[in-house]
Scaffold this motif. Structure first.
Motif, PDB file in Angstrom:
ATOM      1  N   GLY A  46       0.818  -1.204   0.000  1.00  0.00           N
ATOM      2  CA  GLY A  46       0.000   0.000   0.000  1.00  0.00           C
ATOM      3  C   GLY A  46       0.854   1.256   0.000  1.00  0.00           C
ATOM      4  N   ALA A  47       1.899   1.263   0.845  1.00  0.00           N
ATOM      5  CA  ALA A  47       2.789   2.417   0.904  1.00  0.00           C
ATOM      6  C   ALA A  47       3.511   2.617  -0.427  1.00  0.00           C
ATOM      7  CB  ALA A  47       3.795   2.240   2.036  1.00  0.00           C
ATOM      8  N   SER A  48       3.898   1.511  -1.065  1.00  0.00           N
ATOM      9  CA  SER A  48       4.593   1.606  -2.355  1.00  0.00           C
ATOM     10  C   SER A  48       3.679   2.174  -3.441  1.00  0.00           C
ATOM     11  CB  SER A  48       5.104   0.224  -2.768  1.00  0.00           C
ATOM     12  OG  SER A  48       5.726   0.275  -4.039  1.00  0.00           O
ATOM     13  N   LYS A  49       2.432   1.734  -3.471  1.00  0.00           N
ATOM     14  CA  LYS A  49       1.489   2.241  -4.475  1.00  0.00           C
ATOM     15  C   LYS A  49       1.230   3.728  -4.289  1.00  0.00           C
ATOM     16  CE  LYS A  49      -0.832  -2.189  -5.242  1.00  0.00           C
ATOM     17  NZ  LYS A  49      -2.049  -2.996  -5.025  1.00  0.00           N
ATOM     18  N   ILE A  50       1.049   4.136  -3.038  1.00  0.00           N
ATOM     19  CA  ILE A  50       0.842   5.557  -2.760  1.00  0.00           C
ATOM     20  C   ILE A  50       2.085   6.347  -3.156  1.00  0.00           C
ATOM     21  CG2 ILE A  50       0.526   7.261  -0.916  1.00  0.00           C
ATOM     22  CD1 ILE A  50      -1.202   5.139   0.525  1.00  0.00           C
ATOM     23  N   GLY A  51       3.265   5.806  -2.830  1.00  0.00           N
ATOM     24  CA  GLY A  51       4.502   6.491  -3.171  1.00  0.00           C
ATOM     25  C   GLY A  51       4.672   6.690  -4.669  1.00  0.00           C
ATOM     26  N   LYS A  52       4.371   5.672  -5.447  1.00  0.00           N
ATOM     27  CA  LYS A  52       4.493   5.778  -6.903  1.00  0.00           C
ATOM     28  C   LYS A  52       3.534   6.810  -7.471  1.00  0.00           C
ATOM     29  CE  LYS A  52       6.148   1.045  -7.670  1.00  0.00           C
ATOM     30  NZ  LYS A  52       5.820  -0.302  -8.203  1.00  0.00           N
ATOM     31  N   ARG A  53       2.304   6.795  -6.962  1.00  0.00           N
ATOM     32  CA  ARG A  53       1.312   7.753  -7.461  1.00  0.00           C
ATOM     33  C   ARG A  53       1.675   9.182  -7.073  1.00  0.00           C
ATOM     34  NH1 ARG A  53      -1.682   9.083 -11.562  1.00  0.00           N
ATOM     35  NH2 ARG A  53      -3.503  10.332 -10.979  1.00  0.00           N
ATOM     36  N   TYR A  54       2.132   9.348  -5.838  1.00  0.00           N
ATOM     37  CA  TYR A  54       2.528  10.676  -5.369  1.00  0.00           C
ATOM     38  C   TYR A  54       3.721  11.180  -6.169  1.00  0.00           C
ATOM     39  CZ  TYR A  54       3.147  14.376  -1.853  1.00  0.00           C
ATOM     40  OH  TYR A  54       3.247  15.583  -1.199  1.00  0.00           O
TER      41      TYR A  54
END
Length: 240
Positions: free
Chosen positions: A106-114
Motif C-alpha cells: 500500500g505504501a509503495s502504491k501511494i509512493g508511486k502515485r505521489y
C-alpha cells in the motif's frame, strides 16, 4: 503566501495520491467493532502516528528534506552520488520496517502515485532522478521521501516537511473513516482539530531528536496484524 499555497495543494485530500484506497488495517478494526466511537478512532490514530508513521515516514520525510537541498544545488557529482545512496538506503529501510505485506504494498502504491503527480506538477524539481533511481534499483517509491524532496525544492523547512506529511496522513485516514462510517464532515473537522496538538508534538520531537535511518521502527504490532487480516474480511471498501 506562495509557499503556503504550494504545501496546501500537496496535503489536500483532493491531491491524487491513491491513499483513498488504503486503510492500513483501519477497516479491520471498524468491521470488527473495535473502533465504534470517535474516542476509539482518536486512540487508534494516536497509536498509528506514534507507533508507525512518526518513526518511519516522519523520519524519512525529515532526512529527505535535510539531504535533498544539497542535491538540488548541484553540489558536485561525488556528493550527489552520496545523497543518492543515502536516499535509496532510506527508501529500502522504510519499506522493510513495515511488517505487513499489505502495508508495504500500500505504501509503495501511494509512493508511486505521489511521485508521478508531483513530478508532473513540478518537473523542475529533479524528482525524475529519484524515479530513475528506484526504477534502476527495482526499489519502492516512498511518499515521505517524495514529500521531503518537494518541500526542500519549495524551500520549506524540515519541520514543515514533517508536520505537513503527518497532516496529510491523518487527513487521508480521516477521509477514509468518513466513508466507512458515513460520518458528517463537521464531525470530521472536529476530529482533525483534536489531532492537531499530537501532530505538532510529533513533528517537534522528530526534528529535535531525529532517529537515524538505521533506528527506524514500528511499535504498532496490532495495527500491522489487522492489516494482514484485512484480506480475509467478508467485504471490503479498501485495498489494505
Amino acid at each position: 503566501m506562495m509557499s503556503f499555497l504550494q504545501v496546501a495543494q500537496l496535503v489536500d485530500s483532493a491531491f491524487p495520491t491513491g491513499a483513498f484506497s488504503h486503510s492500513f488495517g483501519l477497516e479491520t478494526y471498524v468491521q470488527e467493532e473495535r473502533i465504534r466511537t470517535i474516542p476509539d478512532f482518536l486512540a487508534w490514530m494516536e497509536g498509528y502516528i506514534q507507533g508507525t508513521v512518526s518513526p518511519i515516514e516522519g523520519t524519512g520525510a525529515y532526512w529527505s528534506a535535510i539531504w535533498v537541498p544539497a542535491y538540488l544545488q548541484q553540489s558536485g557529482k561525488q556528493e550527489q552520488e552520496k545523497i543518492k545512496s543515502k536516499l535509496l538506503d532510506l527508501s529500502r529501510r522504510m519499506t522493510g520496517t513495515r511488517l505487513a505485506r499489505e502495508s508495504r504494498e500500500g505504501a509503495s502504491k501511494i509512493g508511486k502515485r505521489y511521485l508521478h503527480t508531483v513530478q508532473a506538477v513540478y518537473p523542475e524539481s529533479l524528482l525524475g532522478d529519484y524515479a530513475a533511481w528506484i526504477k534502476h534499483e527495482r526499489g519502492d517509491a516512498n511518499a515521505a521521501i517524495v514529500h521531503g524532496w518537494i518541500c526542500a525544492f519549495l524551500q520549506l523547512t524540515p519541520h514543515m516537511a514533517v508536520l505537513s506529511f503527518l497532516y496529510q496522513t491523518v487527513n487521508s485516514m480521516l477521509q477514509n473513516l468518513i466513508r466507512m462510517w458515513s460520518l458528517g464532515q463537521t464531525d470530521g473537522q472536529k476530529i482533525m482539530t483534536a489531532l492537531f496538538p499530537l501532530l505538532e508534538r510529533e513533528a517537534a520531537a522528530i526534528t529535535a531528536e531525529p532517529l537515524l535511518p538505521s533506528e527506524m521502527y514500528t511499535a504498532n504490532v496490532m495495527q500491522e496484524i489487522a492489516a494482514m487480516r484485512h484480506e480475509s474480511l467478508y467485504s471490503r471498501l479498501f485495498m489494505s
